[in-house]
Design a protein around this motif. Structure first.
Motif, PDB file in Angstrom:
ATOM      1  N   TYR A  28     -16.467-122.244  16.062  1.00 45.99           N
ATOM      2  CA  TYR A  28     -16.949-120.979  16.625  1.00 45.99           C
ATOM      3  C   TYR A  28     -18.236-120.458  15.982  1.00 45.99           C
ATOM      4  O   TYR A  28     -18.789-119.465  16.440  1.00 45.99           O
ATOM      5  CB  TYR A  28     -15.853-119.910  16.507  1.00 45.99           C
ATOM      6  N   ASN A  29     -18.657-121.113  14.888  1.00 46.14           N
ATOM      7  CA  ASN A  29     -19.853-120.692  14.156  1.00 46.14           C
ATOM      8  C   ASN A  29     -19.741-119.227  13.722  1.00 46.14           C
ATOM      9  O   ASN A  29     -20.693-118.451  13.848  1.00 46.14           O
ATOM     10  CB  ASN A  29     -21.124-120.929  14.983  1.00 46.14           C
ATOM     11  N   LYS A  30     -18.579-118.859  13.236  1.00 48.87           N
ATOM     12  CA  LYS A  30     -18.290-117.506  12.749  1.00 48.87           C
ATOM     13  C   LYS A  30     -17.673-117.615  11.360  1.00 48.87           C
ATOM     14  O   LYS A  30     -16.943-118.563  11.075  1.00 48.87           O
ATOM     15  CB  LYS A  30     -17.304-116.785  13.670  1.00 48.87           C
ATOM     16  N   PRO A  31     -17.930-116.637  10.478  1.00 50.30           N
ATOM     17  CA  PRO A  31     -17.347-116.699   9.136  1.00 50.30           C
ATOM     18  C   PRO A  31     -15.841-116.427   9.155  1.00 50.30           C
ATOM     19  O   PRO A  31     -15.344-115.673   9.988  1.00 50.30           O
ATOM     20  CB  PRO A  31     -18.082-115.588   8.379  1.00 50.30           C
ATOM     21  N   VAL A  32     -15.148-117.058   8.218  1.00 55.43           N
ATOM     22  CA  VAL A  32     -13.716-116.833   8.018  1.00 55.43           C
ATOM     23  C   VAL A  32     -13.521-116.474   6.549  1.00 55.43           C
ATOM     24  O   VAL A  32     -13.851-117.256   5.663  1.00 55.43           O
ATOM     25  CB  VAL A  32     -12.885-118.087   8.373  1.00 55.43           C
ATOM     26  N   HIS A  33     -13.016-115.262   6.303  1.00 56.08           N
ATOM     27  CA  HIS A  33     -12.813-114.771   4.938  1.00 56.08           C
ATOM     28  C   HIS A  33     -11.345-114.581   4.585  1.00 56.08           C
ATOM     29  O   HIS A  33     -11.014-114.365   3.428  1.00 56.08           O
ATOM     30  CB  HIS A  33     -13.530-113.428   4.741  1.00 56.08           C
ATOM     31  N   LYS A  34     -10.490-114.626   5.611  1.00 56.45           N
ATOM     32  CA  LYS A  34      -9.063-114.445   5.365  1.00 56.45           C
ATOM     33  C   LYS A  34      -8.281-115.078   6.503  1.00 56.45           C
ATOM     34  O   LYS A  34      -8.812-115.363   7.570  1.00 56.45           O
ATOM     35  CB  LYS A  34      -8.711-112.968   5.241  1.00 56.45           C
ATOM     36  N   GLY A  35      -7.014-115.290   6.228  1.00 58.32           N
ATOM     37  CA  GLY A  35      -6.090-115.797   7.234  1.00 58.32           C
ATOM     38  C   GLY A  35      -4.802-115.008   7.140  1.00 58.32           C
ATOM     39  O   GLY A  35      -4.634-114.163   6.247  1.00 58.32           O
ATOM     40  N   PHE A  36      -3.873-115.297   8.050  1.00 56.71           N
ATOM     41  CA  PHE A  36      -2.619-114.559   8.086  1.00 56.71           C
ATOM     42  C   PHE A  36      -1.454-115.511   8.278  1.00 56.71           C
ATOM     43  O   PHE A  36      -1.559-116.496   9.009  1.00 56.71           O
ATOM     44  CB  PHE A  36      -2.632-113.535   9.236  1.00 56.71           C
ATOM     45  N   LEU A  37      -0.348-115.175   7.610  1.00 55.14           N
ATOM     46  CA  LEU A  37       0.903-115.901   7.760  1.00 55.14           C
ATOM     47  C   LEU A  37       1.956-114.943   8.315  1.00 55.14           C
ATOM     48  O   LEU A  37       2.014-113.783   7.900  1.00 55.14           O
ATOM     49  CB  LEU A  37       1.390-116.438   6.408  1.00 55.14           C
ATOM     50  N   VAL A  38       2.766-115.438   9.245  1.00 55.10           N
ATOM     51  CA  VAL A  38       3.880-114.664   9.774  1.00 55.10           C
ATOM     52  C   VAL A  38       5.156-115.395   9.373  1.00 55.10           C
ATOM     53  O   VAL A  38       5.365-116.547   9.763  1.00 55.10           O
ATOM     54  CB  VAL A  38       3.801-114.526  11.313  1.00 55.10           C
ATOM     55  N   TYR A  39       5.992-114.712   8.577  1.00 54.95           N
ATOM     56  CA  TYR A  39       7.253-115.285   8.107  1.00 54.95           C
ATOM     57  C   TYR A  39       8.353-114.907   9.094  1.00 54.95           C
ATOM     58  O   TYR A  39       8.855-113.786   9.080  1.00 54.95           O
ATOM     59  CB  TYR A  39       7.563-114.780   6.696  1.00 54.95           C
TER      60      TYR A  39
END
Length: 190
Positions: free
Chosen positions: A122-133
């Protein structure tokens, strides 16, 4: 050659996984494990239920579900790719697991791999992600993703290629407790 996040995680757990799986071509047969199968079922159910749901709580402006992404050295299916209000993107991954007040390194590594794939696609920055438990009432946990984490993934793919192309038997993990649950423990020369 490109790798799935699970293969990067296995390499980081112990480099010999790469040797047994790709050089000797000995499969792990991990499909036999209940949690793996149940996790896949939960994953499919969550994707179906959440198709129209935007996560306003974390500033999601748009999302794409079940996205297969790839580049020259990495590939994988991201449960959700999120576009956030600040213009950055983030991966979201469902885990058939209980939240135990800490993020397992394997879960974080998977998000790091997805971050690279999202940035490249996507040529976009990624600084965090998410987890769903999913076994903890769908608890949502944020995971920071920095450049060092992404660099480790890239470095790992290079090391994996050296093992495969050089037919090289690598040193085992220095954490001997890991050998107890290894699918290759009966054939590995510790």
């Amino acid at each position: 050659m490109s790798f799935y996040p699970s293969q990067i995680i296995e390499y980081l757990y112990c480099p010999r996984y790469t040797y047994f799986e790709y050089v000797l071509r000995i499969p792990q047969n991990e499909d036999k494990y209940f949690k793996v199968e149940r996790g896949r079922e939960i994953h499919d159910e969550k994707l179906e239920r959440n198709k129209v749901y935007l996560r306003k709580k974390i500033g999601v402006t748009q999302k794409w579900t079940d996205m297969y992404l790839g580049n020259d050295y990495l590939r994988g299916k991201v449960d959700e790719v999120l576009e956030l209000e600040d213009g950055s993107y983030a991966p979201l991954d469902y885990k058939f697991a209980l939240w135990k007040d800490r993020i397992f390194e394997t879960y974080a590594q998977q998000l790091y791999c997805y971050a690279i794939l999202i940035e490249d696609t996507y040529n976009k920055p990624v600084h965090k992600g998410f987890l769903v438990y999913t076994r903890s009432k769908n608890k949502l946990v944020e995971v920071p993703i920095d450049q060092n984490a992404k660099s480790l993934v890239r470095q790992s793919t290079g090391e994996m290629l050296k093992i495969i192309e050089g037919n090289k038997f690598p040193k085992a993990t220095k954490f001997k407790k890991r050998c107890l649950n290894c699918t290759y423990r009966n054939i590995c020369t510790k």
